[in-house]
Motif scaffolding. Structure first.
Motif, PDB file in Angstrom:
ATOM      1  N   HIS A 151      -5.184  -5.809   4.483  1.00  0.00           N
ATOM      2  CA  HIS A 151      -4.332  -4.783   5.062  1.00  0.00           C
ATOM      3  C   HIS A 151      -4.830  -4.510   6.477  1.00  0.00           C
ATOM      4  O   HIS A 151      -6.001  -4.180   6.689  1.00  0.00           O
ATOM      5  N   GLN A 174       3.512   4.639   0.577  1.00  0.00           N
ATOM      6  CA  GLN A 174       3.430   3.186   0.696  1.00  0.00           C
ATOM      7  C   GLN A 174       2.740   2.820   2.006  1.00  0.00           C
ATOM      8  O   GLN A 174       2.925   3.468   3.031  1.00  0.00           O
ATOM      9  N   ASN A 175       1.922   1.779   1.941  1.00  0.00           N
ATOM     10  CA  ASN A 175       1.219   1.340   3.138  1.00  0.00           C
ATOM     11  C   ASN A 175       2.215   0.986   4.243  1.00  0.00           C
ATOM     12  O   ASN A 175       3.202   0.292   3.998  1.00  0.00           O
ATOM     13  N   LYS A 213      -4.815  -9.080  -1.986  1.00  0.00           N
ATOM     14  CA  LYS A 213      -4.154  -8.992  -0.675  1.00  0.00           C
ATOM     15  C   LYS A 213      -4.450  -7.677   0.034  1.00  0.00           C
ATOM     16  O   LYS A 213      -4.307  -7.575   1.261  1.00  0.00           O
ATOM     17  N   GLY A 214      -4.868  -6.650  -0.722  1.00  0.00           N
ATOM     18  CA  GLY A 214      -5.180  -5.366  -0.121  1.00  0.00           C
ATOM     19  C   GLY A 214      -6.322  -5.433   0.874  1.00  0.00           C
ATOM     20  O   GLY A 214      -6.411  -4.600   1.776  1.00  0.00           O
ATOM     21  N   HIS A 241      -6.028  -1.049  -6.917  1.00  0.00           N
ATOM     22  CA  HIS A 241      -4.709  -0.536  -6.544  1.00  0.00           C
ATOM     23  C   HIS A 241      -3.853  -1.524  -5.757  1.00  0.00           C
ATOM     24  O   HIS A 241      -2.628  -1.450  -5.805  1.00  0.00           O
ATOM     25  N   GLU A 242      -4.485  -2.444  -5.045  1.00  0.00           N
ATOM     26  CA  GLU A 242      -3.710  -3.324  -4.162  1.00  0.00           C
ATOM     27  C   GLU A 242      -3.973  -4.804  -4.372  1.00  0.00           C
ATOM     28  O   GLU A 242      -3.325  -5.640  -3.735  1.00  0.00           O
ATOM     29  N   VAL A 253      -9.905  -0.741  -3.772  1.00  0.00           N
ATOM     30  CA  VAL A 253      -8.906  -1.572  -3.090  1.00  0.00           C
ATOM     31  C   VAL A 253      -8.356  -2.626  -4.041  1.00  0.00           C
ATOM     32  O   VAL A 253      -7.134  -2.832  -4.142  1.00  0.00           O
ATOM     33  N   VAL A 308      -6.366   4.886  -0.531  1.00  0.00           N
ATOM     34  CA  VAL A 308      -6.031   3.807  -1.462  1.00  0.00           C
ATOM     35  C   VAL A 308      -5.437   4.408  -2.722  1.00  0.00           C
ATOM     36  O   VAL A 308      -5.971   5.379  -3.268  1.00  0.00           O
TER      37      VAL A 308
END
Length: 333
Positions: free
Chosen positions: A193, A282-283, A189-190, A185-186, A182, A277
């Motif tokens: 989510h 895109q999320n 702030k991921g 890749h993000e 997590v 992930v």
């Protein structure tokens, strides 16, 4: 007039701000006893929670893998054994301790805020509408703490790629591997989510959790005092805890209210937090995920797994409140 006097004479031992105890001691009790109660509750509910997450997170572009909770239990036990239903419980145990202690801590802070606002004098118990508000207050703040923990839990419960029909289940990810993926890749702030789903579920759900518990508790106190044969017996009931079975019913009503009323928000959150992930997609936002689920499966899809969740929440919440209130009553710090 007589009815009003009788009503005024009823004293309900709901949880209230204790004037003779320091705020620091109250906070320590909330954290310590709330953590213990949360851990016990999590051991009871975790296998049902695993099934709930697997039912919620089935891909909307593939045929459903599970026909219902019993089929999910059967397939899960066949594939991983019964202990497989406890996969990844270490993170949820920490999460349960953090969540429950935060809930009771922030609920007490909500009571302080209501008293400080002048809405109710400190020498009086808060009315039920105020207690529903303090529950929402507690859930809103707790959601910020809970979202990262829930994200890790959901990704462990539903490994990436497990939804493909006929595919060999991949090795279950560890807590640290999920955290690394997590963050890689993000970024930081991921971990938040799905925060909107957690916020809606916790703020609304905790209003129902605390509110239903206090409402049921008040109902039982009124019924017990009306059944009392003498004023002495009524006075004794005013300061005593409810019988254990009535405490259990009050706690169970809290858990069932919490889970049923805001279950769609939890479903959308679980789908967001179990998405792969680092993939090319895109999320989705909370609204995008909710619309996609609604278009694919309608209202039924939003409540997928609700039955098993409400079922497991009854004993879990009953134990949480019995343990917490019992420790607060018999082992004050």
């Amino acid at each position: 007039m007589a009815a009003k006097e009788a009503e005024a004479a009823v004293v309900l031992p709901l949880r209230s701000t204790t004037q003779t105890k320091s705020s620091a001691m109250d906070a320590i009790e909330d954290i310590l006893y709330g953590s213990l109660a949360g851990i016990i509750g999590k051991y009871i509910e975790y296998p049902f929670d695993t099934v709930k997450v697997r039912l919620q997170s089935q891909p909307d572009h593939l045929p459903l893998r599970y026909t219902g909770p019993l089929d999910c239990f059967r397939q899960s036990i066949k594939a991983d054994g019964f202990l497989g239903l406890y996969r990844g419980i270490s993170a949820p145990l920490f999460g349960a301790a953090a969540e429950t202690s935060c809930l009771f801590f922030f609920e007490r802070m909500g009571r302080e805020a209501v008293y400080s606002s002048g809405f109710c004098p400190r020498d009086r118990l808060l009315p039920l509408p105020a207690l529903w508000f303090t529950g929402a207050f507690s859930g809103a703040f707790t959601s910020v703490v809970l979202t990262p923990i829930e994200l890790v839990k959901c990704k462990i419960q539903v490994p990436m790629g497990s939804g493909a029909a006929g595919a060999k289940p991949p090795q279950a990810p560890s807590i640290m591997s999920v955290i690394r993926d997590v963050y890689k890749h993000e970024g930081l702030k991921g971990f938040w989510h799905g925060q909107m789903g957690t916020f809606l579920r916790e703020s609304g759900g905790c209003a129902a959790w605390f509110g239903a518990k206090e409402t049921t508790t008040k109902m039982f106190h009124l019924l017990n005092q009306r059944a009392a044969k003498s004023q002495t017996e009524k006075d004794a009931l005013a300061t005593e805890a409810l019988p254990l079975w009535q405490q259990a019913v009050a706690g169970a009503s809290a858990g069932m209210s919490y889970n049923f009323l805001f279950f769609p928000a939890d479903t959308v959150k679980s789908r967001m937090q179990t998405s792969p992930v680092g993939g090319t997609r895109q999320n989705r936002t909370f609204m995008q995920e909710g619309r996609a689920l609604w278009h694919q499966h309608g209202l039924r899809g939003l409540y997928r797994g609700c039955g098993i969740t409400v079922l497991r929440s009854a004993p879990s919440s009953a134990f949480i409140f019995i343990v917490y209130d019992g420790l607060k009553r018999h082992f004050p710090l």
